[in-house]
Design a protein around this motif. Structure first.
Motif, PDB file in Angstrom:
ATOM      1  N   THR A 164       0.818  -1.216   0.000  1.00 32.94           N
ATOM      2  CA  THR A 164       0.000   0.000   0.000  1.00 32.94           C
ATOM      3  C   THR A 164       0.853   1.268   0.000  1.00 32.94           C
ATOM      4  OG1 THR A 164      -0.091  -0.015   2.412  1.00 32.94           O
ATOM      5  CG2 THR A 164      -1.918  -1.084   1.254  1.00 32.94           C
ATOM      6  N   GLY A 165       2.150   1.114   0.198  1.00 28.73           N
ATOM      7  CA  GLY A 165       3.031   2.282   0.243  1.00 28.73           C
ATOM      8  C   GLY A 165       3.032   2.973   1.589  1.00 28.73           C
ATOM      9  N   GLY A 168      -4.014   3.702   0.767  1.00 26.74           N
ATOM     10  CA  GLY A 168      -3.197   3.210   1.888  1.00 26.74           C
ATOM     11  C   GLY A 168      -2.533   4.324   2.673  1.00 26.74           C
ATOM     12  N   THR A 169      -2.332   5.485   1.996  1.00 27.13           N
ATOM     13  CA  THR A 169      -1.637   6.586   2.684  1.00 27.13           C
ATOM     14  C   THR A 169      -2.221   7.955   2.374  1.00 27.13           C
ATOM     15  OG1 THR A 169      -0.063   6.797   0.852  1.00 27.13           O
ATOM     16  CG2 THR A 169       0.621   5.427   2.708  1.00 27.13           C
ATOM     17  N   HIS A 170      -3.309   8.036   1.636  1.00 26.31           N
ATOM     18  CA  HIS A 170      -3.853   9.367   1.325  1.00 26.31           C
ATOM     19  C   HIS A 170      -4.319  10.055   2.605  1.00 26.31           C
ATOM     20  CE1 HIS A 170      -4.169   7.339  -2.612  1.00 26.31           C
ATOM     21  NE2 HIS A 170      -3.984   8.547  -3.115  1.00 26.31           N
ATOM     22  N   GLY A 171      -5.156   9.367   3.353  1.00 25.54           N
ATOM     23  CA  GLY A 171      -5.672   9.912   4.609  1.00 25.54           C
ATOM     24  C   GLY A 171      -4.684   9.692   5.735  1.00 25.54           C
ATOM     25  N   ASP A 172      -5.055  10.159   6.940  1.00 25.10           N
ATOM     26  CA  ASP A 172      -4.179   9.985   8.099  1.00 25.10           C
ATOM     27  C   ASP A 172      -4.114   8.525   8.529  1.00 25.10           C
ATOM     28  OD1 ASP A 172      -3.397  12.834   8.957  1.00 25.10           O
ATOM     29  OD2 ASP A 172      -5.534  12.949   8.452  1.00 25.10           O
ATOM     30  N   THR A 203      -3.502   0.917   7.928  1.00 24.67           N
ATOM     31  CA  THR A 203      -2.237   1.449   7.413  1.00 24.67           C
ATOM     32  C   THR A 203      -2.211   2.951   7.687  1.00 24.67           C
ATOM     33  OG1 THR A 203      -3.197   1.713   5.192  1.00 24.67           O
ATOM     34  CG2 THR A 203      -1.914  -0.289   5.600  1.00 24.67           C
ATOM     35  N   THR A 204      -1.017   3.468   7.920  1.00 25.27           N
ATOM     36  CA  THR A 204      -0.888   4.890   8.236  1.00 25.27           C
ATOM     37  C   THR A 204       0.547   5.357   7.992  1.00 25.27           C
ATOM     38  OG1 THR A 204      -1.094   6.558   9.995  1.00 25.27           O
ATOM     39  CG2 THR A 204      -0.502   4.334  10.688  1.00 25.27           C
ATOM     40  N   ARG A 205       0.674   6.673   7.780  1.00 27.93           N
ATOM     41  CA  ARG A 205       2.024   7.237   7.688  1.00 27.93           C
ATOM     42  C   ARG A 205       2.452   7.853   9.002  1.00 27.93           C
ATOM     43  NH1 ARG A 205      -0.158  12.390   6.377  1.00 27.93           N
ATOM     44  NH2 ARG A 205      -2.093  11.970   5.270  1.00 27.93           N
TER      45      ARG A 205
END
Ligand SMILES: *Cc1c(COP(=O)(O)O)cnc(C)c1O
Length: 367
Positions: A48-49, A171-175, A197-199
């Motif tokens: 998902t990156g 996978g990473t657009h949102g928080d 998933t989160t950054r």
């Protein structure tokens, strides 16, 4: 008989690898957490990156724990689609926050981003879009709006494994992004499973602790958590199935293309995949006022279909106390009366899809 979704055929296609993985996991002597879970989390993060992936017990818990980690609670408002599976709403209710529904874009199934702005108040904390049916929501517009208003974004990606917006995978657009691995999803386990998933490292750590009794170090509890963990046997299965996901999504896309061409020009609403979207067709959903008659016709000719979903969340008995009435969300209500999900899945044959198309054409030809 053309089944709606053939999970047995999906199992059979991968059975040697699945059985190897399951035996490895059962013989390991390690049944909570451990290598299988860590390996899958790393693989899904990479896919998902996302820098972080935390396995949890199911998709509803993924949503609920992500909201808790964002400190969403009583007095906060969360913007949700009026047309979605009820789990999206239940997560908001579970943390004591208020659901603020927004209708879909006319002629489409996902949240109308232009209608969100008018629902933002001083209490709004999170926008919670759903990539419904595998069609990604417009994340660029949603994230821009959230940034402008200082809001967080939690995505319900339970139906969007492998979907992408302008080439960037969900996978990473949102928080934070909540995933379900319920067996029927595009990436499905052999039982319940979920992940976030989160950054953001702090969100990943907090979700991990929350799903483990609120503990980051065994027997030292930071806050009252729950028990919601990804099972190692399911993680082993998911690692095998993740390797097949892109190919299986590609098959779905070919079938969806066939449906779109074959059903063109008939008096029904076809699903719209925006030009910037890589849609992974978790479901292939059409809408027509003649839905019930069409479903009966298809059933009589051996085609199994389903309705996603027959009652919109605001009219469910579960939400009776909120006092919503028929007419409050007309688009969601129309979809509840008109949507029909045609057979779709990576093991469905082109011949079967052609038969379904033919039957739908005959139905409308006879009207
Ligand atoms: C399946 C689903 C969920 C819930 O996932 P579970 O793993 O069944 O708890 C949440 N939201 C949507 C849109 C779903 O389709």
């Amino acid at each position: 008989m053309i089944p709606f979704l053939d999970l047995k055929a999906a199992y059979d296609e991968l059975s040697p690898d699945l059985e190897t993985a399951l035996l490895r996991a059962t013989r390991s002597g390690w049944y909570i957490g451990g290598e299988e879970v860590e390996a899958f989390e790393a693989q899904f993060a990479a896919y998902t990156g996302a820098p972080y992936c935390v396995g949890v017990g199911n998709g509803l818990d993924a949503l609920t724990l992500a909201l808790r980690a964002m400190d969403v609670g009583v007095g906060d408002e969360v913007i949700v689609p009026s047309h979605t599976y009820i789990a999206t709403w239940l997560a908001v209710s579970a943390v004591g926050a208020t659901v603020v529904p927004v209708e879909p874009t006319e002629g489409q199934f996902n949240i109308d981003v232009a209608a969100i702005q008018a629902k933002i108040t001083a209490k709004t904390k999170v926008i919670l879009p759903v990539h419904l049916y595998g069609i990604p929501a417009d994340m660029e517009a949603i994230c821009a709006l959230a940034k402008q208003h200082g809001l967080l974004v939690l995505e319900d990606a339970a139906q969007a494994h492998g979907a992408a917006v302008r080439g960037k995978r969900i996978g990473t657009h949102g928080d934070a992004v909540a995933w379900s691995f319920y067996p029927g999803k595009n990436l499905g386990a052999l039982g319940d499973g979920g992940a976030v998933t989160t950054r953001h490292e702090h969100l990943a750590q907090r979700i991990c602790a929350l799903g483990n009794y609120g503990s980051a170090v065994k027997y030292y509890n930071l806050e009252p958590g729950v028990n919601s963990r990804l099972d190692p046997l399911q993680a082993a299965v998911l690692s095998v199935k993740l390797a097949a996901l892109d190919e299986w999504n590609t098959r779905r896309q070919a079938l969806a293309q066939r449906y779109l061409e074959g059903l063109q020009g008939l008096p029904l609403q076809l699903p719209v995949s925006p030009a910037w979207a890589n849609t992974i067709w978790h479901l292939f959903v059409i809408a027509t006022p003649q839905r019930d008659a069409l479903q009966t016709w298809l059933q009589a000719h051996g085609v199994q279909t389903l309705i996603h979903y027959p009652v919109p969340p605001h009219l469910q008995q579960a939400y009776q106390s909120l006092g919503w009435q028929a007419g409050d969300f007309p688009c969601a209500e129309r979809y509840a009366n008109q949507v029909l999900s045609l057979p779709m899945g990576p093991q469905l044959s082109v011949t079967a899809v052609d038969q379904v198309i033919e039957l739908v054409q005959q139905f409308f030809g006879a009207q």
